[in-house]
Design a protein around this motif. Structure first.
Motif, PDB file in Angstrom:
ATOM      1  N   VAL A 114      18.295 -27.136 -37.751  1.00 40.32           N
ATOM      2  CA  VAL A 114      19.595 -27.169 -37.071  1.00 40.32           C
ATOM      3  C   VAL A 114      19.948 -28.611 -36.710  1.00 40.32           C
ATOM      4  N   ARG A 115      18.963 -29.352 -36.248  1.00 41.08           N
ATOM      5  CA  ARG A 115      19.218 -30.748 -35.851  1.00 41.08           C
ATOM      6  C   ARG A 115      19.624 -31.626 -37.030  1.00 41.08           C
ATOM      7  N   ARG A 116      19.227 -31.240 -38.252  1.00 42.56           N
ATOM      8  CA  ARG A 116      19.602 -32.017 -39.436  1.00 42.56           C
ATOM      9  C   ARG A 116      21.087 -31.885 -39.767  1.00 42.56           C
ATOM     10  N   VAL A 117      21.737 -30.850 -39.256  1.00 37.86           N
ATOM     11  CA  VAL A 117      23.154 -30.609 -39.520  1.00 37.86           C
ATOM     12  C   VAL A 117      23.961 -31.226 -38.393  1.00 37.86           C
ATOM     13  N   ARG A 118      24.936 -32.053 -38.774  1.00 39.26           N
ATOM     14  CA  ARG A 118      25.801 -32.663 -37.751  1.00 39.26           C
ATOM     15  C   ARG A 118      26.610 -31.588 -37.050  1.00 39.26           C
ATOM     16  N   GLY A 119      26.744 -31.735 -35.759  1.00 38.16           N
ATOM     17  CA  GLY A 119      27.534 -30.782 -34.996  1.00 38.16           C
ATOM     18  C   GLY A 119      27.366 -31.029 -33.515  1.00 38.16           C
ATOM     19  N   ASN A 120      28.273 -30.428 -32.745  1.00 39.15           N
ATOM     20  CA  ASN A 120      28.216 -30.624 -31.299  1.00 39.15           C
ATOM     21  C   ASN A 120      28.101 -29.307 -30.539  1.00 39.15           C
ATOM     22  N   GLY A 121      27.982 -28.197 -31.254  1.00 39.02           N
ATOM     23  CA  GLY A 121      27.829 -26.922 -30.582  1.00 39.02           C
ATOM     24  C   GLY A 121      29.135 -26.336 -30.071  1.00 39.02           C
ATOM     25  N   LEU A 122      30.252 -26.709 -30.698  1.00 41.21           N
ATOM     26  CA  LEU A 122      31.552 -26.184 -30.261  1.00 41.21           C
ATOM     27  C   LEU A 122      32.239 -25.302 -31.305  1.00 41.21           C
ATOM     28  N   GLY A 123      31.828 -25.383 -32.559  1.00 39.56           N
ATOM     29  CA  GLY A 123      32.525 -24.685 -33.644  1.00 39.56           C
ATOM     30  C   GLY A 123      32.653 -23.189 -33.444  1.00 39.56           C
ATOM     31  N   LEU A 124      31.558 -22.518 -33.122  1.00 38.20           N
ATOM     32  CA  LEU A 124      31.608 -21.063 -32.958  1.00 38.20           C
ATOM     33  C   LEU A 124      32.370 -20.659 -31.701  1.00 38.20           C
ATOM     34  N   LEU A 125      32.315 -21.486 -30.673  1.00 35.80           N
ATOM     35  CA  LEU A 125      33.115 -21.225 -29.478  1.00 35.80           C
ATOM     36  C   LEU A 125      34.600 -21.300 -29.827  1.00 35.80           C
ATOM     37  N   VAL A 126      34.978 -22.270 -30.645  1.00 41.05           N
ATOM     38  CA  VAL A 126      36.370 -22.393 -31.089  1.00 41.05           C
ATOM     39  C   VAL A 126      36.785 -21.132 -31.855  1.00 41.05           C
ATOM     40  N   VAL A 127      35.937 -20.679 -32.768  1.00 37.37           N
ATOM     41  CA  VAL A 127      36.240 -19.482 -33.547  1.00 37.37           C
ATOM     42  C   VAL A 127      36.421 -18.273 -32.635  1.00 37.37           C
ATOM     43  N   LYS A 128      35.484 -18.060 -31.746  1.00 34.32           N
ATOM     44  CA  LYS A 128      35.545 -16.902 -30.836  1.00 34.32           C
ATOM     45  C   LYS A 128      36.803 -16.957 -29.971  1.00 34.32           C
ATOM     46  N   THR A 129      37.144 -18.138 -29.482  1.00 34.58           N
ATOM     47  CA  THR A 129      38.338 -18.300 -28.656  1.00 34.58           C
ATOM     48  C   THR A 129      39.594 -17.976 -29.447  1.00 34.58           C
ATOM     49  N   ILE A 130      39.695 -18.482 -30.667  1.00 32.81           N
ATOM     50  CA  ILE A 130      40.859 -18.206 -31.517  1.00 32.81           C
ATOM     51  C   ILE A 130      40.982 -16.713 -31.773  1.00 32.81           C
ATOM     52  N   VAL A 131      39.895 -16.088 -32.162  1.00 30.25           N
ATOM     53  CA  VAL A 131      39.916 -14.656 -32.471  1.00 30.25           C
ATOM     54  C   VAL A 131      40.360 -13.849 -31.252  1.00 30.25           C
ATOM     55  N   GLU A 132      39.824 -14.176 -30.090  1.00 32.26           N
ATOM     56  CA  GLU A 132      40.197 -13.440 -28.879  1.00 32.26           C
ATOM     57  C   GLU A 132      41.648 -13.704 -28.479  1.00 32.26           C
ATOM     58  N   LEU A 133      42.112 -14.938 -28.632  1.00 30.04           N
ATOM     59  CA  LEU A 133      43.512 -15.242 -28.320  1.00 30.04           C
ATOM     60  C   LEU A 133      44.464 -14.503 -29.250  1.00 30.04           C
ATOM     61  N   MET A 134      44.013 -14.208 -30.460  1.00 31.54           N
ATOM     62  CA  MET A 134      44.825 -13.453 -31.416  1.00 31.54           C
ATOM     63  C   MET A 134      44.662 -11.944 -31.221  1.00 31.54           C
ATOM     64  N   GLY A 135      43.940 -11.554 -30.161  1.00 33.04           N
ATOM     65  CA  GLY A 135      43.764 -10.134 -29.860  1.00 33.04           C
ATOM     66  C   GLY A 135      42.698  -9.452 -30.705  1.00 33.04           C
TER      67      GLY A 135
END
Length: 160
Positions: A114-135
């Protein structure tokens, strides 16, 4: 929706091929015009596909399925359909102990792969938020060393 999915596939196909991964697309939406927040939906699909490709080793498989699962008749100008978006991979999977933290900001599993992949730990939170905002709603199934499956359920409008 079909055009959006084709665009997203084209955007990630080069990345998957560069990693010698198989990319499978199963698109079975019969409604030609769907109404919803396409810009946010594009971002959600992009984040999940990017993760699937990033956490799947060389030679693995990433699959995107988009289907129309249910049509609801309404009295207005448009009916509603449920679009089901499934992203499956044969990647490293997510450990059971990390699943409760999966959507917490800035959290990443303590695994060298996991550490070898660049990321900040926000991508899935963004997805979940979008999906929930779209109902909609989102489901995750994963098993360490056997891959992950994300399923998004979104209700969208279609012309009668």
């Amino acid at each position: 929706i079909n055009q959006l999915v084709q665009e997203m596939t084209n955007a990630v196909l080069f990345q998957a091929q560069g990693r010698k991964q198989k990319f499978k697309l199963n698109l079975s939406v019969t409604s030609e015009m769907v109404f919803g927040d396409i810009a946010r939906l594009r971002l959600a699909i992009w984040n999940i596909l990017k993760n699937a490709i990033s956490y799947t080793p060389r030679g693995g498989t990433v699959a995107l399925t988009v289907k129309e699962s249910e049509r609801k008749e309404t009295a207005g100008k448009e009916d509603r359909i449920e679009i089901c978006i499934i992203v499956e991979d044969t990647g490293i999977g997510i450990g059971k102990s990390f699943m409760p933290k999966l959507f917490q900001p800035f959290e990443r599993e303590d695994d060298p792969r996991v550490r070898r992949v660049r990321g900040n730990g926000l991508g899935l939170l963004v997805v979940k938020t979008i999906v929930e905002l779209m109902g909609g709603r989102m489901e995750v199934q994963s098993e360490k060393e056997h891959g992950t499956c994300f399923t998004l359920y979104l209700e969208m409008g279609v012309e009668k």
